[in-house]
Design an enzyme around this catalytic site. Structure first.
Site, PDB file in Angstrom:
ATOM      1  N   LYS A  46      28.017  33.928  44.932  1.00  0.00           N
ATOM      2  CA  LYS A  46      27.632  33.228  43.690  1.00  0.00           C
ATOM      3  C   LYS A  46      27.268  31.761  43.982  1.00  0.00           C
ATOM      4  O   LYS A  46      26.251  31.272  43.525  1.00  0.00           O
ATOM      5  CB  LYS A  46      28.787  33.273  42.668  1.00  0.00           C
ATOM      6  CG  LYS A  46      29.271  34.686  42.362  1.00  0.00           C
ATOM      7  CD  LYS A  46      30.421  34.682  41.385  1.00  0.00           C
ATOM      8  CE  LYS A  46      31.680  33.974  41.864  1.00  0.00           C
ATOM      9  NZ  LYS A  46      32.341  34.634  43.026  1.00  0.00           N
ATOM     10  N   ARG A 121      36.274  34.598  33.353  1.00  0.00           N
ATOM     11  CA  ARG A 121      36.968  35.478  34.293  1.00  0.00           C
ATOM     12  C   ARG A 121      37.947  36.407  33.585  1.00  0.00           C
ATOM     13  O   ARG A 121      38.597  37.220  34.232  1.00  0.00           O
ATOM     14  CB  ARG A 121      37.763  34.629  35.278  1.00  0.00           C
ATOM     15  CG  ARG A 121      37.168  34.634  36.692  1.00  0.00           C
ATOM     16  CD  ARG A 121      37.855  33.559  37.416  1.00  0.00           C
ATOM     17  NE  ARG A 121      37.969  33.647  38.825  1.00  0.00           N
ATOM     18  CZ  ARG A 121      37.346  32.794  39.642  1.00  0.00           C
ATOM     19  NH1 ARG A 121      36.493  31.918  39.198  1.00  0.00           N
ATOM     20  NH2 ARG A 121      37.605  32.839  40.927  1.00  0.00           N
ATOM     21  N   ARG A 160      34.171  30.791  55.721  1.00  0.00           N
ATOM     22  CA  ARG A 160      33.494  29.827  54.827  1.00  0.00           C
ATOM     23  C   ARG A 160      33.960  28.400  55.076  1.00  0.00           C
ATOM     24  O   ARG A 160      35.142  28.130  55.213  1.00  0.00           O
ATOM     25  CB  ARG A 160      33.769  30.214  53.366  1.00  0.00           C
ATOM     26  CG  ARG A 160      33.311  29.146  52.374  1.00  0.00           C
ATOM     27  CD  ARG A 160      33.121  29.674  50.981  1.00  0.00           C
ATOM     28  NE  ARG A 160      34.341  30.131  50.350  1.00  0.00           N
ATOM     29  CZ  ARG A 160      34.384  30.686  49.135  1.00  0.00           C
ATOM     30  NH1 ARG A 160      33.265  30.863  48.459  1.00  0.00           N
ATOM     31  NH2 ARG A 160      35.518  31.079  48.634  1.00  0.00           N
ATOM     32  N   ARG A 193      38.737  25.834  52.404  1.00  0.00           N
ATOM     33  CA  ARG A 193      39.586  25.868  51.213  1.00  0.00           C
ATOM     34  C   ARG A 193      40.961  26.423  51.562  1.00  0.00           C
ATOM     35  O   ARG A 193      41.078  27.337  52.372  1.00  0.00           O
ATOM     36  CB  ARG A 193      38.932  26.751  50.142  1.00  0.00           C
ATOM     37  CG  ARG A 193      37.824  26.063  49.412  1.00  0.00           C
ATOM     38  CD  ARG A 193      37.025  26.995  48.535  1.00  0.00           C
ATOM     39  NE  ARG A 193      37.824  27.861  47.677  1.00  0.00           N
ATOM     40  CZ  ARG A 193      37.310  28.669  46.755  1.00  0.00           C
ATOM     41  NH1 ARG A 193      35.995  28.699  46.572  1.00  0.00           N
ATOM     42  NH2 ARG A 193      38.078  29.436  46.021  1.00  0.00           N
ATOM     43  N   ARG A 204      43.543  37.211  45.013  1.00  0.00           N
ATOM     44  CA  ARG A 204      42.315  36.858  44.280  1.00  0.00           C
ATOM     45  C   ARG A 204      41.532  38.123  43.931  1.00  0.00           C
ATOM     46  O   ARG A 204      40.954  38.228  42.845  1.00  0.00           O
ATOM     47  CB  ARG A 204      41.482  35.889  45.122  1.00  0.00           C
ATOM     48  CG  ARG A 204      42.167  34.529  45.270  1.00  0.00           C
ATOM     49  CD  ARG A 204      41.590  33.699  46.399  1.00  0.00           C
ATOM     50  NE  ARG A 204      40.256  33.209  46.139  1.00  0.00           N
ATOM     51  CZ  ARG A 204      39.457  32.718  47.077  1.00  0.00           C
ATOM     52  NH1 ARG A 204      39.852  32.678  48.346  1.00  0.00           N
ATOM     53  NH2 ARG A 204      38.265  32.273  46.761  1.00  0.00           N
TER      54      ARG A 204
HETATM   55  P1  ADP Z   1      31.346  32.835  46.100  1.00  0.00           P
HETATM   56  O1  ADP Z   1      30.778  31.577  45.483  1.00  0.00           O
HETATM   57  O2  ADP Z   1      30.908  34.061  45.354  1.00  0.00           O
HETATM   58  O3  ADP Z   1      32.820  32.779  46.301  1.00  0.00           O
HETATM   59  P2  ADP Z   1      29.863  31.960  48.462  1.00  0.00           P
HETATM   60  O4  ADP Z   1      28.468  31.838  47.970  1.00  0.00           O
HETATM   61  O5  ADP Z   1      30.606  30.701  48.709  1.00  0.00           O
HETATM   62  O6  ADP Z   1      30.697  32.980  47.540  1.00  0.00           O
HETATM   63  O7  ADP Z   1      29.814  32.837  49.797  1.00  0.00           O
HETATM   64  C1  ADP Z   1      30.988  33.098  50.550  1.00  0.00           C
HETATM   65  C2  ADP Z   1      30.681  32.927  52.029  1.00  0.00           C
HETATM   66  O8  ADP Z   1      29.777  33.953  52.454  1.00  0.00           O
HETATM   67  C3  ADP Z   1      30.021  31.608  52.363  1.00  0.00           C
HETATM   68  O9  ADP Z   1      30.530  31.163  53.595  1.00  0.00           O
HETATM   69  C4  ADP Z   1      28.529  31.938  52.435  1.00  0.00           C
HETATM   70  O10 ADP Z   1      27.858  31.108  53.357  1.00  0.00           O
HETATM   71  C5  ADP Z   1      28.536  33.389  52.887  1.00  0.00           C
HETATM   72  N1  ADP Z   1      27.496  34.195  52.228  1.00  0.00           N
HETATM   73  C6  ADP Z   1      27.017  34.058  50.972  1.00  0.00           C
HETATM   74  N2  ADP Z   1      26.096  35.017  50.708  1.00  0.00           N
HETATM   75  C7  ADP Z   1      26.021  35.789  51.819  1.00  0.00           C
HETATM   76  C8  ADP Z   1      25.250  36.953  52.173  1.00  0.00           C
HETATM   77  N3  ADP Z   1      24.403  37.507  51.293  1.00  0.00           N
HETATM   78  N4  ADP Z   1      25.446  37.488  53.398  1.00  0.00           N
HETATM   79  C9  ADP Z   1      26.340  36.926  54.266  1.00  0.00           C
HETATM   80  N5  ADP Z   1      27.073  35.837  54.004  1.00  0.00           N
HETATM   81  C10 ADP Z   1      26.920  35.268  52.800  1.00  0.00           C
HETATM   82  P1  AMP Z   2      36.717  29.996  42.764  1.00  0.00           P
HETATM   83  O1  AMP Z   2      36.248  28.693  43.365  1.00  0.00           O
HETATM   84  O2  AMP Z   2      35.781  30.494  41.719  1.00  0.00           O
HETATM   85  O3  AMP Z   2      37.024  31.022  43.830  1.00  0.00           O
HETATM   86  O4  AMP Z   2      38.077  29.659  42.017  1.00  0.00           O
HETATM   87  C1  AMP Z   2      39.202  29.164  42.710  1.00  0.00           C
HETATM   88  C2  AMP Z   2      40.444  29.296  41.845  1.00  0.00           C
HETATM   89  O5  AMP Z   2      40.308  28.481  40.665  1.00  0.00           O
HETATM   90  C3  AMP Z   2      40.731  30.702  41.292  1.00  0.00           C
HETATM   91  O6  AMP Z   2      41.425  31.521  42.221  1.00  0.00           O
HETATM   92  C4  AMP Z   2      41.579  30.368  40.066  1.00  0.00           C
HETATM   93  O7  AMP Z   2      42.899  30.015  40.404  1.00  0.00           O
HETATM   94  C5  AMP Z   2      40.902  29.105  39.531  1.00  0.00           C
HETATM   95  N1  AMP Z   2      39.822  29.427  38.575  1.00  0.00           N
HETATM   96  C6  AMP Z   2      38.484  29.156  38.717  1.00  0.00           C
HETATM   97  N2  AMP Z   2      37.799  29.570  37.640  1.00  0.00           N
HETATM   98  C7  AMP Z   2      38.698  30.110  36.799  1.00  0.00           C
HETATM   99  C8  AMP Z   2      38.605  30.739  35.517  1.00  0.00           C
HETATM  100  N3  AMP Z   2      37.426  30.881  34.883  1.00  0.00           N
HETATM  101  N4  AMP Z   2      39.745  31.199  34.939  1.00  0.00           N
HETATM  102  C9  AMP Z   2      40.935  31.049  35.545  1.00  0.00           C
HETATM  103  N5  AMP Z   2      41.098  30.505  36.756  1.00  0.00           N
HETATM  104  C10 AMP Z   2      40.002  30.025  37.391  1.00  0.00           C
END
Ligand code: ADP
Ligand code: AMP
Length: 247
Positions: A46, A121, A160, A193, A204
């Site tokens: 995302k 969420r 990541r 992170r 998660r």
């Molecule tokens: P989200 O925001 O859904 O948690 P991210 O966009 O941060 O996910 O992606 C998670 C990790 O996977 C990052 O390190 C990113 O660079 C990598 N990534 C994102 N999209 C892809 C893909 N289509 N294929 C492989 N790796 C990806």
């Molecule tokens: P994310 O960066 O989207 O993976 O979110 C990291 C953490 O933030 C999650 O595991 C939750 O603890 C909190 N969080 C983010 N967005 C929400 C949401 N919409 N509702 C509840 N918790 C959230």
């Protein structure tokens, strides 16, 4: 345009910045408004796709996770409340995030619409969002469902690296920065992170399946969900997103 954020007078803004911003606003004026939700488990891509969609359609990118992490880092009352829950990989309370989104959507950069990344969420958050939008006479146009098998996510999450200030994400194997550990755009250091571990990922994912999957069903009944093959390489996912958004 970073210069305007810290400058009080336009006279102090370099001409090139003003021209670039004017050109951007001119291009944006012909784009349709869009209100989008990106739903998917952690690591589904995302945050990677959001900046591309944001630039293409002149939307604001509202990622509740990024906002909460900024609050934790700044030790605000909100951050202090959220810290422990986030570290455990559980969801913070609905009221807390709904308040953040309500405030953030008022920003001028959201004038042409928004990308909600990581929100709603829970079904309760979705209902509250709908109420907020109803009051403004608008609604969600599309929900992009980043469909991916859980088994792929551990490698994505543990590899990541992020640039905390912008939320830009990299991956040691799939999207490495030009210089290891350094953000391509600002030259600032990247970080991992605290919740990006195999252990916390389990909670998660549990939260995603139990509390967030029903949100997809909620929007399915409204006929606005588009399912994306999020397992494909980033560029292919981008092409699928573009197909969905231009239809
Ligand atoms: P989200 O925001 O859904 O948690 P991210 O966009 O941060 O996910 O992606 C998670 C990790 O996977 C990052 O390190 C990113 O660079 C990598 N990534 C994102 N999209 C892809 C893909 N289509 N294929 C492989 N790796 C990806
Ligand atoms: P994310 O960066 O989207 O993976 O979110 C990291 C953490 O933030 C999650 O595991 C939750 O603890 C909190 N969080 C983010 N967005 C929400 C949401 N919409 N509702 C509840 N918790 C959230």
């Amino acid at each position: 345009m970073a210069a305007t954020a810290t400058t009080t007078s336009l006279e102090d803004v370099p001409s090139l910045d003003i021209m670039t911003e004017l050109l951007r606003r001119f291009k944006c004026s012909s784009k349709p408004d869009k209100r989008l939700i990106l739903i998917g488990p952690p690591g589904s891509g995302k945050g990677t796709q959001s900046p591309i969609i944001k630039d293409e359609y002149c939307l604001c990118h509202l990622a509740t996770g990024d906002m909460l992490r900024a609050a934790v880092a700044a030790k605000t009352p909100l951050g202090i409340k959220a810290k422990e829950t986030m570290e455990k990989g559980e969801l913070v309370s609905d009221d807390l995030v709904v308040g953040i989104i309500d405030e953030a959507m008022k920003k001028p950069s959201c004038q042409k619409g928004f990308i909600l990344d990581g929100f709603p969420r829970t079904v309760e958050q979705a209902q509250k969002l709908d109420e907020m939008l109803q009051k403004q006479g608008t609604k969600i146009d599309k929900v992009l469902d980043f469909a991916i098998d859980d088994s792929i996510l551990e490698e994505r999450i543990t590899g990541r690296w992020i640039h905390a200030a912008s939320g830009r994400s990299y991956h040691t194997k799939f999207a490495p920065p030009k210089v290891p550990g350094i953000d391509d755009v600002t030259g600032e250091p990247l970080m991992q992170r605290k919740d990006d571990t195999a252990e916390v990922l389990k909670s998660r994912l549990q939260a995603f399946h139990k509390q967030t999957k029903p949100v997809i069903d909620y929007y399915n009944t409204k006929g606005v969900v588009a399912t994306l093959p999020a397992e494909k390489p980033p560029k292919e996912v981008t092409a699928e997103v573009q197909k969905v958004l231009s239809s």
